[in-house]
Each structure stands twice: as structure tokens, then as C-alpha cells.
Design a protein around this motif. Structure first.
Motif, PDB file in Angstrom:
ATOM      1  N   VAL A  77       5.452  -9.586  -9.610  1.00  0.00           N
ATOM      2  CA  VAL A  77       5.875  -9.451  -8.214  1.00  0.00           C
ATOM      3  C   VAL A  77       6.838  -8.286  -8.003  1.00  0.00           C
ATOM      4  CG1 VAL A  77       5.455 -11.868  -7.626  1.00  0.00           C
ATOM      5  CG2 VAL A  77       7.666 -11.208  -8.582  1.00  0.00           C
ATOM      6  N   HIS A  78       7.652  -7.975  -9.004  1.00  0.00           N
ATOM      7  CA  HIS A  78       8.598  -6.864  -8.834  1.00  0.00           C
ATOM      8  C   HIS A  78       7.861  -5.527  -8.757  1.00  0.00           C
ATOM      9  CE1 HIS A  78      12.201  -9.287  -9.277  1.00  0.00           C
ATOM     10  NE2 HIS A  78      11.588  -9.938 -10.240  1.00  0.00           N
ATOM     11  N   ALA A  79       6.788  -5.379  -9.545  1.00  0.00           N
ATOM     12  CA  ALA A  79       5.978  -4.162  -9.452  1.00  0.00           C
ATOM     13  C   ALA A  79       5.287  -4.086  -8.094  1.00  0.00           C
ATOM     14  CB  ALA A  79       4.948  -4.132 -10.580  1.00  0.00           C
ATOM     15  N   MET A  80       4.788  -5.226  -7.601  1.00  0.00           N
ATOM     16  CA  MET A  80       4.165  -5.258  -6.272  1.00  0.00           C
ATOM     17  C   MET A  80       5.162  -4.864  -5.190  1.00  0.00           C
ATOM     18  SD  MET A  80       2.062  -8.824  -6.488  1.00  0.00           S
ATOM     19  CE  MET A  80       0.983  -9.185  -7.864  1.00  0.00           C
ATOM     20  N   ASN A  81       6.372  -5.372  -5.304  1.00  0.00           N
ATOM     21  CA  ASN A  81       7.406  -5.084  -4.304  1.00  0.00           C
ATOM     22  C   ASN A  81       7.747  -3.600  -4.285  1.00  0.00           C
ATOM     23  OD1 ASN A  81       9.671  -5.857  -2.466  1.00  0.00           O
ATOM     24  ND2 ASN A  81      10.911  -5.184  -4.181  1.00  0.00           N
ATOM     25  N   ASN A  82       7.950  -3.007  -5.472  1.00  0.00           N
ATOM     26  CA  ASN A  82       8.297  -1.575  -5.524  1.00  0.00           C
ATOM     27  C   ASN A  82       7.139  -0.699  -5.075  1.00  0.00           C
ATOM     28  OD1 ASN A  82      10.623  -2.621  -6.613  1.00  0.00           O
ATOM     29  ND2 ASN A  82      10.679  -1.240  -8.351  1.00  0.00           N
ATOM     30  N   LEU A  83       5.908  -1.079  -5.466  1.00  0.00           N
ATOM     31  CA  LEU A  83       4.734  -0.321  -5.028  1.00  0.00           C
ATOM     32  C   LEU A  83       4.575  -0.423  -3.517  1.00  0.00           C
ATOM     33  CD1 LEU A  83       2.206   1.321  -5.581  1.00  0.00           C
ATOM     34  CD2 LEU A  83       1.011  -0.796  -6.198  1.00  0.00           C
ATOM     35  N   GLY A  84       4.782  -1.630  -2.976  1.00  0.00           N
ATOM     36  CA  GLY A  84       4.708  -1.816  -1.529  1.00  0.00           C
ATOM     37  C   GLY A  84       5.735  -0.962  -0.795  1.00  0.00           C
ATOM     38  N   ASN A  85       6.932  -0.831  -1.369  1.00  0.00           N
ATOM     39  CA  ASN A  85       7.975  -0.001  -0.743  1.00  0.00           C
ATOM     40  C   ASN A  85       7.562   1.460  -0.659  1.00  0.00           C
ATOM     41  OD1 ASN A  85      10.012  -1.704   0.078  1.00  0.00           O
ATOM     42  ND2 ASN A  85      11.066  -1.690  -1.877  1.00  0.00           N
ATOM     43  N   ILE A  86       6.992   1.981  -1.764  1.00  0.00           N
ATOM     44  CA  ILE A  86       6.567   3.387  -1.767  1.00  0.00           C
ATOM     45  C   ILE A  86       5.440   3.598  -0.761  1.00  0.00           C
ATOM     46  CG2 ILE A  86       5.483   5.197  -3.138  1.00  0.00           C
ATOM     47  CD1 ILE A  86       6.990   4.251  -5.534  1.00  0.00           C
ATOM     48  N   LEU A  87       4.469   2.683  -0.753  1.00  0.00           N
ATOM     49  CA  LEU A  87       3.366   2.807   0.204  1.00  0.00           C
ATOM     50  C   LEU A  87       3.874   2.739   1.639  1.00  0.00           C
ATOM     51  CD1 LEU A  87       0.729   0.561  -1.613  1.00  0.00           C
ATOM     52  CD2 LEU A  87       0.768   3.062  -1.480  1.00  0.00           C
ATOM     53  N   LYS A  88       4.906   1.936   1.865  1.00  0.00           N
ATOM     54  CA  LYS A  88       5.521   1.850   3.201  1.00  0.00           C
ATOM     55  C   LYS A  88       6.111   3.197   3.594  1.00  0.00           C
ATOM     56  CE  LYS A  88       9.628   0.497   3.250  1.00  0.00           C
ATOM     57  NZ  LYS A  88      10.830  -0.277   2.954  1.00  0.00           N
ATOM     58  N   GLU A  89       6.810   3.846   2.659  1.00  0.00           N
ATOM     59  CA  GLU A  89       7.413   5.142   2.949  1.00  0.00           C
ATOM     60  C   GLU A  89       6.349   6.214   3.181  1.00  0.00           C
ATOM     61  OE1 GLU A  89      10.052   5.992  -0.254  1.00  0.00           O
ATOM     62  OE2 GLU A  89      11.313   4.222   0.095  1.00  0.00           O
ATOM     63  N   ARG A  90       5.177   6.037   2.560  1.00  0.00           N
ATOM     64  CA  ARG A  90       4.082   6.998   2.750  1.00  0.00           C
ATOM     65  C   ARG A  90       3.193   6.623   3.930  1.00  0.00           C
ATOM     66  NH1 ARG A  90       3.085   9.718  -2.521  1.00  0.00           N
ATOM     67  NH2 ARG A  90       0.838   9.742  -2.122  1.00  0.00           N
ATOM     68  N   ASN A  91       3.631   5.622   4.687  1.00  0.00           N
ATOM     69  CA  ASN A  91       2.938   5.153   5.895  1.00  0.00           C
ATOM     70  C   ASN A  91       1.572   4.524   5.593  1.00  0.00           C
ATOM     71  OD1 ASN A  91       3.414   4.781   8.668  1.00  0.00           O
ATOM     72  ND2 ASN A  91       1.938   6.383   9.192  1.00  0.00           N
ATOM     73  N   GLU A  92       1.388   4.070   4.338  1.00  0.00           N
ATOM     74  CA  GLU A  92       0.169   3.328   3.995  1.00  0.00           C
ATOM     75  C   GLU A  92       0.474   1.843   4.183  1.00  0.00           C
ATOM     76  OE1 GLU A  92      -1.488   4.605   0.233  1.00  0.00           O
ATOM     77  OE2 GLU A  92      -0.594   6.609   0.488  1.00  0.00           O
ATOM     78  N   LEU A  93       0.636   1.472   5.459  1.00  0.00           N
ATOM     79  CA  LEU A  93       1.225   0.183   5.803  1.00  0.00           C
ATOM     80  C   LEU A  93       0.307  -0.994   5.506  1.00  0.00           C
ATOM     81  CD1 LEU A  93       2.921   1.212   9.175  1.00  0.00           C
ATOM     82  CD2 LEU A  93       3.950   1.041   6.915  1.00  0.00           C
ATOM     83  N   GLN A  94      -0.996  -0.803   5.664  1.00  0.00           N
ATOM     84  CA  GLN A  94      -1.911  -1.922   5.475  1.00  0.00           C
ATOM     85  C   GLN A  94      -1.896  -2.425   4.036  1.00  0.00           C
ATOM     86  OE1 GLN A  94      -3.447  -2.904   8.421  1.00  0.00           O
ATOM     87  NE2 GLN A  94      -3.784  -4.789   7.260  1.00  0.00           N
ATOM     88  N   GLU A  95      -2.010  -1.495   3.084  1.00  0.00           N
ATOM     89  CA  GLU A  95      -1.981  -1.899   1.676  1.00  0.00           C
ATOM     90  C   GLU A  95      -0.605  -2.424   1.286  1.00  0.00           C
ATOM     91  OE1 GLU A  95      -2.958  -0.257  -2.843  1.00  0.00           O
ATOM     92  OE2 GLU A  95      -3.015   1.137  -1.149  1.00  0.00           O
ATOM     93  N   ALA A  96       0.441  -1.818   1.863  1.00  0.00           N
ATOM     94  CA  ALA A  96       1.797  -2.291   1.579  1.00  0.00           C
ATOM     95  C   ALA A  96       1.956  -3.741   2.008  1.00  0.00           C
ATOM     96  CB  ALA A  96       2.817  -1.408   2.290  1.00  0.00           C
TER      97      ALA A  96
END
Length: 630
Positions: free
Chosen positions: A405-424
Motif C-alpha cells: 500500500v505504501h508503494a501504491m500511495n507514493n505512486l498515486g501521489n506522483i500520478l496526481k502531480e502529473r495530472n494522471e488523476l484517473q489512475e491515481a
């Protein structure tokens, strides 16, 4: 009746070098081995133990301190036998009690320290007392009623010393129970997969494979990794797995050494092997999973004390070999070669601990299946701004461990910053389904949902984060931003106020309160909040800037100017600071100063449309004034 062997110099042969020179050589070798990392970064667990730990003193040294007091306790117990022939029972008892006290200190440093009492008992019975197991077994089998060797139990104070050791150990365990309770820490399957395996046989086989790995690391410390969990060592599930050979090799060697230690006709050999095996095995027992589940698969730190036994056995082995061969120079060359190779390895490993990047990348070749290794490399890359590479490692970590879950959380954060909101959103939603009490993932999910304009879902996610972590100022801050977007100003102010109560230095929450009150025309309240914030965070230039804007609108020009200038001194390259100071001067009638700061602002940010417009108005005003003067 057995005679106590209190001649410790006979048991521990003196070094070839004089004592002072021996200490200097050992100290010099240690400096050479670790000199490369003495000025290195704080890495891995150091972040939490030292950098982010405010009551921090001597931390991260548990194993070293434990080893220090462990060895002092053992030496104190040895001293009891040296003194027993000189000053009588009282002096001997003092040293035994001191040994127990030092053992307690070792245990307070690390639980492994309590095993020194077991080592002292084995040393007393088998080494000092020369207890011959083979002789006793033979007498028992032949029903020999004399069993003269057991006379040692009634002589030499053995029973008294064993009583003191047992009482001391029981007292330590009781105090530990009163302080920390009886419940063991909660570990997960990724920490120690073998302990969660189905079937006792599978668990036993894998535990023994872990023992063989630890033994191999002592013999050949080439495979070293900062973390051995999360799939680093796949479970052995079949007898066809070639790794079972390692188990057989381990027990073949261990049983051979034990037989020699207990049954050899050579008393000196028996006692040296017993001492070496005692140091090798007894301190390792708490990490063996025999008494309770531990939170790791392999941990190199737990081999620090057992390495003493390894050195004793290795030294004895080479000594015995040199007695039975004429090629003594070859034996000496081999010993020196082993020392040099291990020194080289130590120097290399010490260099790898200089920085997190070197440490984490060194683990890839050792544990390529370890999800935590990929996660830490990804985190290190993300901290350095290399998001593209970080995403690759985070994805690999999730592939290797789909519940990470920690890897998912950090990956989701980066995708959020890159505006890839759906996958995040998908990743963060999966993380909170796997671990419903993961507060950080709930908050990040709320941020993504807010960006997707799903405001109700975002508010619910923020509320879930606060439910699972009551003191969560960042979540209150983000909740306040949500309320501000929805024009729920009172709720926004309350949320930001909660953030500053929990974290008085939360600059963003203070700033947002000032700006919201300013924008809604509550200048007096905005000024009060700004002054309160600056009292708590007097050197925050963003707060100076926000309060200066409020004071300017309230026509408190002089005070506003002072705050603007102070903010600019702290952050001279902020275009908005110069631009807003120019606006203040413009209102105040200090047109030359306004022109100067408009121009500085536009040099720093030529695209600022508001500043361009205000600068144009000022120039036209100055031109009209010039024409009027003409």
C-alpha cells in the motif's frame, strides 16, 4: 570429582602481540574498515530514528551498546573465577552480581542482551567446571551410581551461581513484562513469510534455511542487504528445492562441532569449542523464531554478537590445522588473506552506506525480488525530482507485492502531480481497500477526488483520514481547501484553525486563513490572524507578505512597507513580493519607488499580466504628470 579450571589464561590463549599493540592493531583495522562512511548521510531508518526524532540522543546504536555490555557482563563473570582464589566468596559473588547487572543493561539496549546469562551458565558448567557430557552419558547407560563428576554440583559454588543467574534472568523478564506488557509486536506476512506458512514442516524447513543463510553470511559476507523482507527469499515448499542442501550442510557441520565440543577426549579442545559454539548459538536464539515470531527474515545486525563465536571457532580451527601440517606459512597466508578480503568487503560496504542511493542500489543485485528495495529506490528518485524513473520502480514494487500500500500511495501521489488523476484514484482506492486504516492514502485520495470535482467523495475521504489519525493537521488543511472551493468559508476557517492548533507552525493553513479573510473583506480579523501567525513563526516570509497585503488595504502603509521589505530580504527573487510592494507605493503616492519595484517584478516574471497592467497605468500617470508640469 571434577576440578574447577579457573586458569582462564589457559582457556583463552594470550595474543602473539603485547596487549597494547593488539588493541592498537584492532582499533586501526576498525578505522580502516569504516572510515569511508563516518561523514556519510543519515540513511534508511536514520530518518525516523535521528533526523525526525526530537527526544533523540544516542540512537541507532542498540546493537553496539548491547554487544558492549554483553561482553562486559561475560568478562565480569570470568573475573569472578579469577577473584575466587584470591579474596574468597564475597569478592566472587560481587563479580557475579555485577555481571548480572551488566546483562540487564545489555537487555535494556536490546532484548538479545539477556542471553549473556545463558552463555555465562554454559561457560560455568562446561568450560570452568569441565563437565564431560560423554562421561556422564556413559555412566548413566552403565547405571554407574558413583557419577563422581556430578560432585561439581556440590562444590565450587556452582548451584549458588546458577541460582543467582536464574533469579537475575527471571527478574529481568519480569521488569520487561511490567514495562512493555506480554503481547509481542504485530508482524505481517511480508516481514517474515515462513512464520505464516501453512504446516509446521514447511515452517521448520524455512527457519533452518534462514539459519544456513545466517551461517553463510558469517563465512562469506558478500551478499549484504539493508532489508531481507518482501519476497527477498522465496519459501521452500518442496524437498526438490536445491536449497535444502544448505540445511543438510549446516546441520552436518553444527552436529560435528557439537559432538566434538561435548564428547571430545581432549578437555582443552572441548572447552574452546564449547565457548565458541556458546557465543555463536546462544545470542542468536532470540532471532531464531523458536520462542516467538520475529519481524524479519534475515537481519545482519543480529550476527554481530554471534560473530564472536565464529572468530573463536575459526581461530581454533586454523590453530589445530597448523599443528597437523608442516606448511605453517601457507596457513598463515590463508588467514591473512581471509582477513584482507573481509577488510576489503567491509570497506566496500561502508562506502555503500554513505548515501541512500548507493545503499538501495547495492541491494538490487542481492534481493531483486524484494519489493521494498524497489520502493526505496523509487522514493529516493522521487525526492530528487526524477519522477519518470521513480514511477518505474514504484510499479515494479507493486508488481512484486500487489498489496504494498505504501508503494501504491507514493505512486498515486506522483500520478496526481502529473495530472494522471484517473489512475491515481484507482491506486489510492485500492490502497485503502487493502488497508482501511491507512490515513495518508485516504487524504491523498481526497486530494485526487477534489481535483476531479468529486467534492462529496473528497470530503468523505478526508473524514476517513481524520477518523484513523485524529491529529492530522495536513488533512485538516486540505479539508479547508475543499470547503473554500465550495464557498463554505466558515467550515474552511474552522478546518484551517484545527490544523494550526495541531501544528502551530503550519504556515500554509495560516496563510490561507489570512487570504480568505482578506478576500471576504474581513480585514481586521485577517490582520489579527496574521499577527498571531507571525508571533508563532516570526521568520516566515510568506506570512509577512500576506499580512503586508492586509495592512496595505487598511492604509497602514508604513507597517505594510516594513513587512514587504522584510519578506523581500528573506526571498529577494519572489516577483509577487516586488509587484505587491509596488502596488503599495502606487497607492501611497511614492511613484518612483512603485516604478522601481514594478520593473524588478517584471524582470523576475515577465509574464505577470496584473503587474504589466499596473505598470502601464503608472507609466501613463507619470507621463501625464510630466506633461502637466511642462
Amino acid at each position: 570429582m571434577a576440578v574447577l579450571d579457573t586458569d582462564l589464561d589457559h582457556i583463552f590463549p594470550s595474543s602473539v602481540l603485547p596487549p597494547l599493540w593488539a588493541k592498537l592493531v584492532v582499533g586501526l583495522v576498525a578505522i580502516v574498515c569504516f572510515a569511508r562512511s563516518y561523514d556519510g548521510d543519515f540513511v534508511f531508518d536514520d530518518s525516523e530514528a535521528i533526523v525526525n526524532n526530537k527526544v533523540a540522543g544516542v540512537v541507532g546504536r542498540a546493537d553496539l551498546l548491547c554487544a558492549l555490555f554483553f561482553l562486559l557482563s561475560f568478562l565480569g563473570y570470568c573475573k569472578a573465577f579469577r577473584e575466587s582464589n584470591k579474596e574468597g566468596t564475597y569478592s566472587s559473588t560481587f563479580w557475579v552480581l555485577l555481571s548480572i547487572f551488566l546483562g540487564a543493561v545489555a537487555m535494556l539496549c536490546k532484548e538479545q542482551g539477556i542471553t549473556v546469562l545463558g552463555l555465562n551458565a554454559v561457560f560455568d558448567i562446561l568450560v570452568i567446571g569441565k563437565f564431560n557430557v560423554l562421561e556422564i552419558v556413559q555412566k548413566v547407560l552403565h547405571k554407574d551410581k558413583s557419577l563422581e563428576s556430578l560432585g561439581m554440583l556440590r562444590n565450587g559454588g556452582l548451584l549458588f551461581r546458577m541460582t543467582l543467574l536464574t533469579s537475575g534472568g527471571a527478574g529481568m523478564l519480569y521488569v520487561r513484562w511490567r514495562i512493555m506488557g506480554t503481547g509481542p509486536p504485530a508482524f505481517t506476512e511480508v516481514d517474515n513469510p515462513a512464520s505464516f506458512a501453512d504446516g509446521m514442516l514447511v515452517r521448520a524447513v524455512n527457519y533452518n534455511y534462514y539459519y544456513s543463510l545466517n551461517a553463510w553470511l558469517l563465512l562469506c559476507p558478500w551478499w549484504l542487504c539493508f532489508d531481507w523482507s518482501m519476497g527477498c527469499i522465496p519459501l521452500i515448499k518442496s524437498v526438490s528445492d536445491w536449497r535444502v542442501i544448505a540445511l543438510a550442510a549446516l546441520w552436518f557441520c553444527l552436529i560435528g562441532l557439537i559432538c566434538q565440543a561435548l564428547c571430545s577426549e581432549d578437555g582443552h579442545k572441548r572447552r574452546i569449542l564449547t565457548l565458541g559454539l556458546g557465543f555463536l548459538v546462544i545470542p542468536f536464539l532470540p532471532a531464531s523464531n523458536l520462542f516467538f515470531r520475529v519481524g524479519f527474515v534475515v537481519a545482519e545486525r543480529v550476527l554481530y554478537l554471534p560473530s564472536v563465536g565464529y572468530c573463536v571457532l575459526l581461530t581454533f580451527g586454523f590453530g589445530a590445522l597448523s599443528k597437523h601440517t608442516k606448511k605453517k606459512k601457507l596457513i598463515a597466508a590463508v588467514v591473512l588473506g581471509i582477513l584482507l578480503i573481509n577488510m576489503l568487503r567491509c570497506v566496500v560496504r561502508s562506502g555503500q552506506w554513505r548515501s541512500e542511493e548507493q545503499l538501495f542500489r547495492s541491494a538490487l543485485s542481492v534481493c531483486p525480488l524484494n519489493a521494498k528495495v524497489h520502493y526505496n529506490i523509487g522514493k529516493n528518485l522521487a525526492d530528487k525530482g526524477n519522477q519518470t524513473a521513480a514511477i518505474r520502480y514504484y510499479r515494479e514494487a507493486v508488481r512484486l507485492n500487489p498489496k504494498y500500500v505504501h508503494a501504491m500511495n507514493n505512486l498515486g501521489n506522483i500520478l496526481k502531480e502529473r495530472n494522471e488523476l484517473q489512475e491515481a484514484e484507482e491506486l489510492l482506492s485500492l490502497a485503502v481497500r487493502i488497508q482501511p486504516d491507512f490515513a495518508a492514502a485516504w487524504m491523498n485520495l481526497g486530494i485526487v477526488q477534489n481535483s476531479l470535482k468529486r467534492f462529496e467523495a473528497a470530503e468523505q475521504s478526508y473524514r476517513m483520514a481524520i477518523k484513523h489519525r485524529r491529529k492530522y493537521p495536513d488533512c485538516y488543511y486540505n479539508l479547508g481547501r475543499l470547503y473554500a472551493d465550495l464557498n463554505r468559508h466558515v467550515d474552511a476557517l474552522n478546518a484551517w484553525r484545527n490544523a494550526t492548533v495541531l501544528k502551530p507552525e503550519h504556515s500554509l493553513a495560516w496563510n490561507n486563513m489570512i487570504i480568505l479573510l482578506d478576500n471576504t473583506g474581513n480585514l481586521a480579523q485577517a490582520e489579527a490572524v496574521g499577527r498571531e501567525a507571525l508571533e508563532l513563526i516570526p521568520n516566515d516570509h510568506s506570512l509577512m507578505f500576506s499580512l503586508a497585503n492586509v495592512l496595505g488595504k487598511s492604509q497602514k502603509y508604513k507597517e505594510s512597507e516594513a513587512l514587504f521589505l522584510k519578506a523581500i530580504k528573506a526571498n529577494p527573487n519572489a516577483a509577487s513580493y516586488h509587484g505587491n510592494l509596488a502596488v503599495l507605493y502606487h497607492r501611497w503616492g511614492h511613484l518612483d519607488l512603485a516604478k522601481k519595484h514594478y520593473e524588478i517584478s517584471l524582470q523576475l516574471d515577465p509574464t505577470a499580466s496584473g503587474t504589466k497592467e499596473n505598470y502601464g497605468l503608472l507609466r501613463r500617470k507619470l507621463e501625464l504628470m510630466q506633461k502637466k508640469d511642462v
